[in-house]
Motif scaffolding. Sequence first.
Motif, PDB file in Angstrom:
ATOM      1  N   THR A   1       0.822  -1.212   0.000  1.00  0.00           N
ATOM      2  CA  THR A   1       0.000   0.000   0.000  1.00  0.00           C
ATOM      3  C   THR A   1       0.857   1.263   0.000  1.00  0.00           C
ATOM      4  OG1 THR A   1      -0.143   0.282   2.407  1.00  0.00           O
ATOM      5  CG2 THR A   1      -1.723  -1.262   1.366  1.00  0.00           C
ATOM      6  N   MET A   2       0.222   2.367  -0.336  1.00  0.00           N
ATOM      7  CA  MET A   2       0.916   3.656  -0.305  1.00  0.00           C
ATOM      8  C   MET A   2       1.350   3.995   1.122  1.00  0.00           C
ATOM      9  SD  MET A   2       2.256   5.939  -2.127  1.00  0.00           S
ATOM     10  CE  MET A   2       1.558   5.520  -3.705  1.00  0.00           C
ATOM     11  N   LEU A   3       0.536   3.645   2.116  1.00  0.00           N
ATOM     12  CA  LEU A   3       0.918   3.870   3.512  1.00  0.00           C
ATOM     13  C   LEU A   3       2.205   3.124   3.842  1.00  0.00           C
ATOM     14  CD1 LEU A   3       0.370   5.036   6.301  1.00  0.00           C
ATOM     15  CD2 LEU A   3      -1.083   3.042   6.755  1.00  0.00           C
ATOM     16  N   ASP A   4       2.337   1.886   3.341  1.00  0.00           N
ATOM     17  CA  ASP A   4       3.563   1.124   3.552  1.00  0.00           C
ATOM     18  C   ASP A   4       4.759   1.840   2.929  1.00  0.00           C
ATOM     19  OD1 ASP A   4       2.291  -1.109   4.842  1.00  0.00           O
ATOM     20  OD2 ASP A   4       1.694  -1.865   2.871  1.00  0.00           O
ATOM     21  N   LYS A   5       4.573   2.392   1.756  1.00  0.00           N
ATOM     22  CA  LYS A   5       5.665   3.086   1.069  1.00  0.00           C
ATOM     23  C   LYS A   5       6.068   4.361   1.813  1.00  0.00           C
ATOM     24  CE  LYS A   5       4.707   0.850  -3.257  1.00  0.00           C
ATOM     25  NZ  LYS A   5       5.589  -0.221  -2.895  1.00  0.00           N
ATOM     26  N   TYR A   6       5.084   5.063   2.366  1.00  0.00           N
ATOM     27  CA  TYR A   6       5.408   6.240   3.181  1.00  0.00           C
ATOM     28  C   TYR A   6       6.152   5.831   4.453  1.00  0.00           C
ATOM     29  CZ  TYR A   6       2.395   9.209   0.287  1.00  0.00           C
ATOM     30  OH  TYR A   6       1.840   9.905  -0.752  1.00  0.00           O
TER      31      TYR A   6
ATOM     32  N   HIS B   1      10.331  -5.047  -1.164  1.00  0.00           N
ATOM     33  CA  HIS B   1       9.008  -4.469  -1.336  1.00  0.00           C
ATOM     34  C   HIS B   1       8.075  -5.555  -1.867  1.00  0.00           C
ATOM     35  CE1 HIS B   1      10.332  -0.238  -0.785  1.00  0.00           C
ATOM     36  NE2 HIS B   1      11.481  -0.796  -1.080  1.00  0.00           N
ATOM     37  N   GLU B   2       6.980  -5.741  -1.179  1.00  0.00           N
ATOM     38  CA  GLU B   2       6.041  -6.815  -1.485  1.00  0.00           C
ATOM     39  C   GLU B   2       5.585  -6.806  -2.949  1.00  0.00           C
ATOM     40  OE1 GLU B   2       3.343  -9.871   0.391  1.00  0.00           O
ATOM     41  OE2 GLU B   2       5.067  -8.839   1.206  1.00  0.00           O
ATOM     42  N   ASP B   3       5.585  -5.634  -3.575  1.00  0.00           N
ATOM     43  CA  ASP B   3       5.133  -5.554  -4.964  1.00  0.00           C
ATOM     44  C   ASP B   3       6.269  -5.718  -5.985  1.00  0.00           C
ATOM     45  OD1 ASP B   3       6.339  -3.106  -4.502  1.00  0.00           O
ATOM     46  OD2 ASP B   3       4.571  -1.906  -4.985  1.00  0.00           O
ATOM     47  N   GLU B   4       7.422  -6.147  -5.536  1.00  0.00           N
ATOM     48  CA  GLU B   4       8.519  -6.405  -6.480  1.00  0.00           C
ATOM     49  C   GLU B   4       8.268  -7.643  -7.326  1.00  0.00           C
ATOM     50  OE1 GLU B   4      12.768  -5.643  -5.475  1.00  0.00           O
ATOM     51  OE2 GLU B   4      11.967  -5.507  -3.438  1.00  0.00           O
ATOM     52  N   ALA B   5       7.461  -8.555  -6.806  1.00  0.00           N
ATOM     53  CA  ALA B   5       7.154  -9.777  -7.547  1.00  0.00           C
ATOM     54  C   ALA B   5       5.813 -10.313  -7.057  1.00  0.00           C
ATOM     55  CB  ALA B   5       8.246 -10.817  -7.344  1.00  0.00           C
ATOM     56  N   GLU B   6       5.051 -10.879  -7.954  1.00  0.00           N
ATOM     57  CA  GLU B   6       3.777 -11.507  -7.584  1.00  0.00           C
ATOM     58  C   GLU B   6       4.011 -12.889  -6.987  1.00  0.00           C
ATOM     59  OE1 GLU B   6       0.702 -10.225  -7.544  1.00  0.00           O
ATOM     60  OE2 GLU B   6       1.598  -8.317  -8.153  1.00  0.00           O
ATOM     61  N   ASP B   7       5.018 -13.566  -7.480  1.00  0.00           N
ATOM     62  CA  ASP B   7       5.317 -14.935  -7.065  1.00  0.00           C
ATOM     63  C   ASP B   7       6.081 -14.922  -5.737  1.00  0.00           C
ATOM     64  OD1 ASP B   7       7.656 -17.249  -7.403  1.00  0.00           O
ATOM     65  OD2 ASP B   7       5.648 -17.909  -8.012  1.00  0.00           O
ATOM     66  N   GLU B   8       5.589 -15.658  -4.743  1.00  0.00           N
ATOM     67  CA  GLU B   8       6.229 -15.670  -3.424  1.00  0.00           C
ATOM     68  C   GLU B   8       7.623 -16.284  -3.456  1.00  0.00           C
ATOM     69  OE1 GLU B   8       3.471 -17.311  -0.586  1.00  0.00           O
ATOM     70  OE2 GLU B   8       2.278 -15.462  -0.597  1.00  0.00           O
ATOM     71  N   ASP B   9       7.848 -17.275  -4.310  1.00  0.00           N
ATOM     72  CA  ASP B   9       9.190 -17.851  -4.442  1.00  0.00           C
ATOM     73  C   ASP B   9      10.170 -16.817  -4.977  1.00  0.00           C
ATOM     74  OD1 ASP B   9       8.465 -20.350  -3.444  1.00  0.00           O
ATOM     75  OD2 ASP B   9       8.008 -21.149  -5.440  1.00  0.00           O
ATOM     76  N   LYS B  10       9.724 -15.980  -5.910  1.00  0.00           N
ATOM     77  CA  LYS B  10      10.569 -14.921  -6.456  1.00  0.00           C
ATOM     78  C   LYS B  10      10.886 -13.884  -5.377  1.00  0.00           C
ATOM     79  CE  LYS B  10      12.637 -12.350  -9.543  1.00  0.00           C
ATOM     80  NZ  LYS B  10      14.044 -12.578  -9.811  1.00  0.00           N
ATOM     81  N   LEU B  11       9.887 -13.536  -4.561  1.00  0.00           N
ATOM     82  CA  LEU B  11      10.135 -12.597  -3.457  1.00  0.00           C
ATOM     83  C   LEU B  11      11.182 -13.156  -2.501  1.00  0.00           C
ATOM     84  CD1 LEU B  11       6.649 -11.164  -2.397  1.00  0.00           C
ATOM     85  CD2 LEU B  11       8.626  -9.880  -3.213  1.00  0.00           C
TER      86      LEU B  11
END
Length: 154
Positions: A68-73, A99-109
């Motif tokens: 979320t944007m709050l997380d980014k702030y 950052h959680e939005d760097e990848a959709e795949d949890e293995d990639k994260l």
Amino acid sequence: MRKYGIADTTFSRVNMASVAIETIKETDPGSKIERYTVPGIKDLPVAARKLIELGCDGVITLGWVGKTMLDKYSYLASSIGLITVQILTMKHVIDVTVHEDEAEDEDKLKDIAIDRTEKHAKNLVYLVRDGKEALTSFAGKGLRQGYKNAGSLD
């Protein structure tokens, strides 16, 4: 004997501290490691400062940021705090954040988290152990943490 600080969070979805500890021990055998775990990224600046006050020569912080944007702030606030700690203490604080939005795949994260942590743990050791010119030969090489290196344009 060199002493490294590791500050991590309970919010992280990967135990990056265990990766950092193993990497530091392999890269600088005989060094001492102090770990401090806090709830989230906004708690990392004080943890880093306390680790330095406990005699750490440098610190690696390991955080995880939601989508979320709050997380980014919150990350921005944490980052400014970590920069302030570096300026006030004249010690390196290497900020490793996934950052959680760097990848959709949890293995990639997970792969990103491990790669980024390993590479930056080595960077911390090189800066603390070898000094200000430790990374100079790598300047302009397009090195990346968490991803494949981009390479130099030269």
